[in-house]
Scaffold this active site. Sequence first.
Site, short mmCIF file in Angstrom:
data_model
loop_
_atom_site.label_atom_id
_atom_site.label_comp_id
_atom_site.label_asym_id
_atom_site.label_seq_id
_atom_site.Cartn_x
_atom_site.Cartn_y
_atom_site.Cartn_z
N SER A 202 0.84 -1.19 0.00
CA SER A 202 0.00 0.00 0.00
C SER A 202 0.87 1.24 0.00
O SER A 202 2.00 1.23 0.52
CB SER A 202 -0.91 0.02 1.23
OG SER A 202 -0.15 0.23 2.41
N ASP A 203 0.36 2.31 -0.58
CA ASP A 203 0.95 3.61 -0.31
C ASP A 203 0.70 3.91 1.16
O ASP A 203 -0.14 3.29 1.82
CB ASP A 203 0.34 4.69 -1.21
CG ASP A 203 1.26 5.88 -1.41
OD1 ASP A 203 2.17 6.08 -0.58
OD2 ASP A 203 1.07 6.63 -2.39
N TRP A 204 1.42 4.88 1.69
CA TRP A 204 1.41 5.12 3.13
C TRP A 204 0.06 5.70 3.57
O TRP A 204 -0.29 6.82 3.22
CB TRP A 204 2.57 6.05 3.49
CG TRP A 204 3.85 5.33 3.77
CD1 TRP A 204 4.63 5.49 4.87
CD2 TRP A 204 4.52 4.33 2.98
NE1 TRP A 204 5.73 4.65 4.83
CE2 TRP A 204 5.69 3.93 3.67
CE3 TRP A 204 4.24 3.71 1.76
CZ2 TRP A 204 6.57 2.96 3.19
CZ3 TRP A 204 5.11 2.75 1.27
CH2 TRP A 204 6.26 2.38 1.98
#
Length: 872
Positions: free
Chosen positions: A290-292
């Site tokens: 995932s992106d943050w």
Amino acid sequence: MQLRIAAYWLLPVLAARAAPANIYNQLNKRDLSTSPPVYPSPWMNPEADGWKEAYAKARDFVSQMTLLEKVNLTTGVGWAAEQCVGQVGAIPRLGLRSLCMHDAPLGIRGSDYNAAFPSGQTVAATFDRGLIYRRGYAIGQEAKGKGIDVILGPVAGPIGRMPAAGRNWEGFSPDPVLTGIGMSESIKGIQDAGTIACAKHFVGNEQEHFRQVGEARGYGFNISETLSSNIDDKTMHELYIWPFADAVRAGVGSVMCSYQQINNSYGCQNSKALNGLLKDELGFQGFVMSDWQAQHTGAASAVAGLDMSMPGDTEFNTGLSFWGANLTLAVLNGTVPAYRIDDMALRIMAAFFKVHKTVDGLEPINFSFWTLDTYGPIHWAANKGYQQINHHVDVRADHGNLIREIGAKATVLLKNTGSLPLKKPKFLAVIGEDAGANPNGPNSCADRGCDNGTLAMGWGSGTANFPYLVTPDAALQAQALQDGSRYESILTNYATSQTKALVSQANVTAVVFVNADSGEGYINVDGNMGDRKNLTLWKNGDSLVKNVSSWCPNTIVVIHSVGPVLLTEWYDNPNITAILWAGLPGQESGNSITDVLYGKVNPSGRSPFTWGATRESYGADVLYTPNNGNGAPQQDFSEGVFIDYRYFDKANSTVIYEFGHGLSYTTFEYSNIRVEKSNAGPYRPTTGTTAPAPTFGNFSTDLNDYVFPSDELEYIYQYIYPYLNTTDAKNASADPYYGKTAEEFLPPHATDDTPQPLLRSSGGNSPGGNPQLYDIMYTITADITNTGSIVGDEVVQLYVSLGGPNDPKVVLRDFGKLRIEPGQTAQFRGTLTRRDLSNWDTGLQDWVVSNYTKTVYVGRSSRKLDLSAVLL
């Protein structure tokens, strides 16, 4: 001790199952795009090309892991919990230290003694596969030397749909072929150097506005959901996932899913995007992270194809996680099938073994993103574990020379009426803030979040600290002193009277430096919330150029920018004798531009985007204000594949400088195009089924085996663990829906582990799609002659007209860079694959070559097509 886990572990799953379109129609009375469910999540293929050895090692490793260790491997330990921007838990029993995920696309973020490379967009302007590879290799070397296991780049999302989008400079080009080659060569370089590459952001992540709810609210926008990028099936295939297919084919180890929604389903739980497009159709064998803070659910994201949660907490420094202990519980109660957690771990370890032979001998993580102090807490957020956290390891090697070379060879000579190259000018006057230094130092603004002094990179997480920054003023002054030239500089855009007095003198060659900046949305620079507010030059740059050129008949303009700017008001002024775009060249900026201005390097850069006459002439633009009440802003990609030069050609619009344009100090002649048809066989759709999902043994269902071992392990505040805090499962989950079976709230087939039919467009054992797509159908050659007096590099570009009424006029399909001595002729050789000649058939769900006449062009830009031939 009390472990805190997300009380809303399963609740978002229920919300995600409800039809988003129905919800929004009720509230806002408009039809919204939807994303179809695609389940189950495809599992790894042990026979996949390029992955067999890595799979075998990973299978052996994962088969020894406990459930807690698998959860530890897939869940980030939390924001600022350790040294890197993201880390997962270690597997000490099997000798694996915590894996480090770290930014970014042009160098190591927040560290010291590392290089600051040119941006992706800048290296794309070289149109040089070798240079792109060498840059990737150098970035991979530096990352490995710092103990980084996954470098979070390269970037194909954004591809550059809108020229004002803030992070276009991190990627390569709005052309999918140029971006695909940029991705492929960068990935090969990074991974050959011993670091896992991460292709991002998958997919449709084309602007900064509204990418995150909290960020948007911080800017005063009242929205409850992030932006939805609404993309049709044909456009998705022919434009947006094209370069990701090249990344998968190059063997990329990881892919980062994006913040925004795709057709009203979040990117990191969008089963169509992750399961359907990426893992099934493209045959991606690595892991999806995932992106943050882009993860919004637990079980739903797991079965939709997410493999690693970053940074692990639901929001920064909450200590709550959708995974961690919740994922442990979900596997124990059957919500997340055992094969899925095994496949997550298998994908992560296969990517690891693809670049490492063994878990032994990894460089230790020898830096801390959170501080440059030598000593400090290793658990930064918790202020625990005081020790040496920065070893200040110098990983730069001789990369400064490479950076200088790229910066020079990426410089695009847009205009030259004869003033260049410079030959010991009598009097050189350099004008503009962009020529000088940031008075507070090149790293004084966090993540480069300002535009002070010369612009060598944009802002945001895609940046690196400069080990030094050679300014144009310093480099040009050094050259002038060597030549015996008179030299003066005015390093501000606003000293009007002083500038006039200087450049109005006799014998002046005036070089004006101007810029335009942008970056990531969490930083606001002068009202530019990541995305640019406009396409004009910053800090009164246009007035500066017009003023200087009105006073000096030999004015040269150098532009450092994140993309196109509007040149309409002054580019054709006869007093402006040359215009150069130098992109974002990194730490050797001044040396690179000096090499070009003085002819030490014959310019060969080509514009990786179109320079339009007006902002409106680009068609698509940033959505700056919400358009769906307080719901998810809706961004319809209604232009389809027609972005950048494809749109200008369709609209028959005038351009200032076209895609692929760039001049040289010599001249070239094109002749003698030849087309050779190959004996490629017919296209064969993929058939058959997968093997059943593999699992690696039973695990205990006794919750006592999963309780935090307080007698063995010190609890670190806000650290994300796989352990439970109680043997009461319902209380451990703190979820009111605990006890419901997966079938009651997950989509159909989400937990299916039986053999699955292969898509006809998938690759079978060949990552990247059906292997027949990459069959060479035609080879095109042409003769290129250097008709000038000096050696030069010519970028020869191969375009195709697919011939259909809804196809672009031409599309780039290949290119080559030839170094040719004066008076000599070299042969360009380009190829066309089946994919190059195909369109996506939405009914058939496969690529097809239409019956329309196909024409091939060889030329020097998208609008200078010297040679052509019909493909028979």
